[in-house]
Design an enzyme around this catalytic site. Structure first.
Site, mmCIF file in Angstrom:
data_model
loop_
_atom_site.group_PDB
_atom_site.id
_atom_site.type_symbol
_atom_site.label_atom_id
_atom_site.label_comp_id
_atom_site.label_asym_id
_atom_site.label_seq_id
_atom_site.Cartn_x
_atom_site.Cartn_y
_atom_site.Cartn_z
ATOM 1 N N ILE A 183 0.839 -1.211 0.000
ATOM 2 C CA ILE A 183 0.000 0.000 0.000
ATOM 3 C C ILE A 183 0.872 1.259 0.000
ATOM 4 O O ILE A 183 0.620 2.199 -0.761
ATOM 5 C CB ILE A 183 -0.976 -0.031 1.196
ATOM 6 N N ARG A 205 -3.376 0.775 11.114
ATOM 7 C CA ARG A 205 -4.122 0.270 12.265
ATOM 8 C C ARG A 205 -4.158 1.374 13.323
ATOM 9 O O ARG A 205 -3.171 2.113 13.489
ATOM 10 C CB ARG A 205 -3.454 -0.976 12.869
ATOM 11 N N GLU A 216 -12.796 0.105 17.483
ATOM 12 C CA GLU A 216 -13.742 0.281 16.363
ATOM 13 C C GLU A 216 -14.987 -0.549 16.623
ATOM 14 O O GLU A 216 -14.866 -1.647 17.167
ATOM 15 C CB GLU A 216 -13.083 -0.160 15.049
ATOM 16 N N HIS A 234 -13.122 2.481 8.785
ATOM 17 C CA HIS A 234 -12.261 1.345 8.408
ATOM 18 C C HIS A 234 -12.729 0.785 7.056
ATOM 19 O O HIS A 234 -13.122 -0.379 6.941
ATOM 20 C CB HIS A 234 -12.261 0.255 9.489
HETATM 21 P P1 NAD Z 1 2.892 -4.970 3.515
HETATM 22 O O1 NAD Z 1 3.230 -6.130 4.378
HETATM 23 O O2 NAD Z 1 2.932 -5.135 2.038
HETATM 24 O O3 NAD Z 1 3.823 -3.728 3.879
HETATM 25 C C1 NAD Z 1 4.104 -3.344 5.194
HETATM 26 C C2 NAD Z 1 5.398 -2.551 5.173
HETATM 27 O O4 NAD Z 1 5.628 -2.052 6.497
HETATM 28 C C3 NAD Z 1 6.607 -3.425 4.792
HETATM 29 O O5 NAD Z 1 7.345 -2.815 3.752
HETATM 30 C C4 NAD Z 1 7.413 -3.481 6.074
HETATM 31 O O6 NAD Z 1 8.803 -3.548 5.837
HETATM 32 C C5 NAD Z 1 7.022 -2.176 6.748
HETATM 33 N N1 NAD Z 1 7.274 -2.182 8.181
HETATM 34 C C6 NAD Z 1 7.106 -3.196 9.077
HETATM 35 N N2 NAD Z 1 7.481 -2.797 10.310
HETATM 36 C C7 NAD Z 1 7.903 -1.509 10.183
HETATM 37 C C8 NAD Z 1 8.410 -0.565 11.107
HETATM 38 N N3 NAD Z 1 8.582 -0.878 12.402
HETATM 39 N N4 NAD Z 1 8.720 0.680 10.646
HETATM 40 C C9 NAD Z 1 8.559 1.006 9.342
HETATM 41 N N5 NAD Z 1 8.108 0.123 8.413
HETATM 42 C C10 NAD Z 1 7.772 -1.112 8.836
HETATM 43 O O7 NAD Z 1 1.450 -4.508 4.002
HETATM 44 P P2 NAD Z 1 0.372 -3.669 3.158
HETATM 45 O O8 NAD Z 1 -0.444 -4.609 2.328
HETATM 46 O O9 NAD Z 1 1.021 -2.509 2.514
HETATM 47 O O10 NAD Z 1 -0.585 -3.202 4.345
HETATM 48 C C11 NAD Z 1 -0.112 -2.394 5.397
HETATM 49 C C12 NAD Z 1 -1.119 -2.400 6.510
HETATM 50 O O11 NAD Z 1 -2.270 -1.656 6.107
HETATM 51 C C13 NAD Z 1 -1.700 -3.802 6.834
HETATM 52 O O12 NAD Z 1 -0.880 -4.515 7.726
HETATM 53 C C14 NAD Z 1 -3.035 -3.477 7.430
HETATM 54 O O13 NAD Z 1 -2.896 -3.363 8.831
HETATM 55 C C15 NAD Z 1 -3.387 -2.114 6.836
HETATM 56 N N6 NAD Z 1 -4.558 -2.175 5.945
HETATM 57 C C16 NAD Z 1 -5.644 -1.442 6.274
HETATM 58 C C17 NAD Z 1 -6.757 -1.443 5.445
HETATM 59 C C18 NAD Z 1 -7.942 -0.606 5.782
HETATM 60 O O14 NAD Z 1 -9.060 -1.016 5.500
HETATM 61 N N7 NAD Z 1 -7.748 0.565 6.349
HETATM 62 C C19 NAD Z 1 -6.768 -2.230 4.271
HETATM 63 C C20 NAD Z 1 -5.618 -2.961 3.960
HETATM 64 C C21 NAD Z 1 -4.516 -2.940 4.807
#
Ligand code: NAD
Length: 323
Positions: free
Chosen positions: A151, A228, A257, A276
């Protein structure tokens, strides 16, 4: 042998059709995300979304279970220790809603920088422009992206197209596009105009932004959180917004939530809130159901899991469970 699949919560018809075309599957689809705790279920495959908390209590109701698939990209609703104890295969669907989540983040970013919801309310009240609606131009602003995964990368691409300068804080990512610069969290917060969060919830990202480092943001800074709720210390964020030590926030996720009726957020004029809804598009639901059905078929053929949990990522050790 017939496999019995239990699907809980919303599941797109296209995925159901793929599964129903398989002669060896017996499918139960229940729209409620809850299981009846007085019943034992015979199913060996469970498909859920995030409203079903997968923990030992739930797993005990499903003694024949072999495979769990969560049609989500977050997985903090799954107790990975319980999964390990029950020796289950678990998968998630992180590719399915990355586009819809990134687009919502961008929507919140535009809404917040240009006060679009406030402008709408004002116009419907018969009022026209006033200085409260003056926004900021994105071009040449600096966007800090925290978490450069599926994302975060998409949001960075939108930002690049809009002419923003992009800085990235992600200790686990080595290669960035030529137009993005790596920063530490502290450097990023000090130097950005907008910060957008895209990290998973882990031991290290819990309250990643807190009172001390939120104070590094400039008073004109805008915070977008679609990751989150627990990634930001909510009390500190509410204080920063109420005291205008930051300009505004666009928020899709919250510590608890849905928000309580008396949520402090409702008192603030400098927030744009969504429920959300990052994955809340017809296309994301459809893609999630198709990808989930494909995972079931692969499992039945004995093929390896494409997106197993715990995830095969560099940050897996930041989770409560070790693989
Ligand atoms: P992803 O696993 O592809 O990417 C997560 C990134 O965060 C990775 O590049 C990782 O290296 C990085 N990361 C991990 N720990 C870190 C830290 N301490 N500091 C900095 N970077 C760090 O995940 P994604 O698909 O991009 O999704 C990200 C998050 O978005 C999901 O885990 C989920 O919680 C959230 N999400 C929310 C919705 C929503 O409805 N709002 C929808 C989809 C995902």
């Amino acid at each position: 042998m017939k496999h019995k699949i239990l699907i809980l919560d919303r599941f797109h018809e296209t995925g159901l059709k793929i599964l129903r075309n398989q002669p060896n599957l017996d499918i139960t689809h229940q729209v409620s995300p809850e299981l009846n705790t007085n019943q034992n279920y015979e199913h060996d495959i469970l498909i859920t979304r995030s409203r079903t908390k997968i923990n030992s209590r739930l797993l005990e109701l499903l003694p024949n279970l072999k495979l769990v698939i969560s049609v989500t990209s977050g997985f903090d609703h799954i107790d990975l220790n319980a999964i390990k104890a029950h020796k289950l295969q678990v998968e998630y669907c992180p590719e399915a809603n990355a586009d819809s989540a990134a687009e919502l983040a961008w929507g919140l970013l535009l809404s917040t920088t240009r006060n679009i919801p406030q402008a709408h309310t004002q116009v419907t009240k018969g009022l026209w422009r006033n200085e409260h609606l003056i926004g900021r131009t994105l071009k040449d602003s600096t966007l800090l992206i925290i978490g450069f995964g599926r994302i975060g990368k998409r949001v960075a691409n939108f930002a690049h197209a809009f002419g923003l300068k992009i800085i990235v804080c992600d200790p686990y990512v080595e290669n960035l596009p030529s137009w993005a610069d790596a920063v530490t969290l502290e450097e990023g917060l000090k130097n950005c105009d907008i910060v957008s969060l895209h990290v998973p919830k882990t031991n290290k990202t819990f309250h990643l932004l807190h009172a001390d480092n939120l104070s590094l943001l400039s008073p004109h800074a805008i915070l977008i959180n679609t990751s989150r709720g627990d990634v930001v210390e909510e009390k500190a964020l509410l204080h920063a917004l109420a005291s205008k030590s930051i300009r505004a926030a666009g928020l899709d996720v919250f510590a608890k939530e849905p928000l309580a009726e008396n949520s402090m957020y409702f008192e603030l004029k400098n927030v744009v809130l969504s429920p959300h809804a990052g994955a809340f598009t017809e296309d994301a639901y459809k893609l999630g159901a198709i990808q989930c059905a494909e995972k079931v078929l692969a499992f039945l053929k004995g093929e390896p899991a494409s997106h197993p949990l715990p995830p095969q990522t560099a940050w897996v050790n930041d989770l409560d469970t070790l693989p």
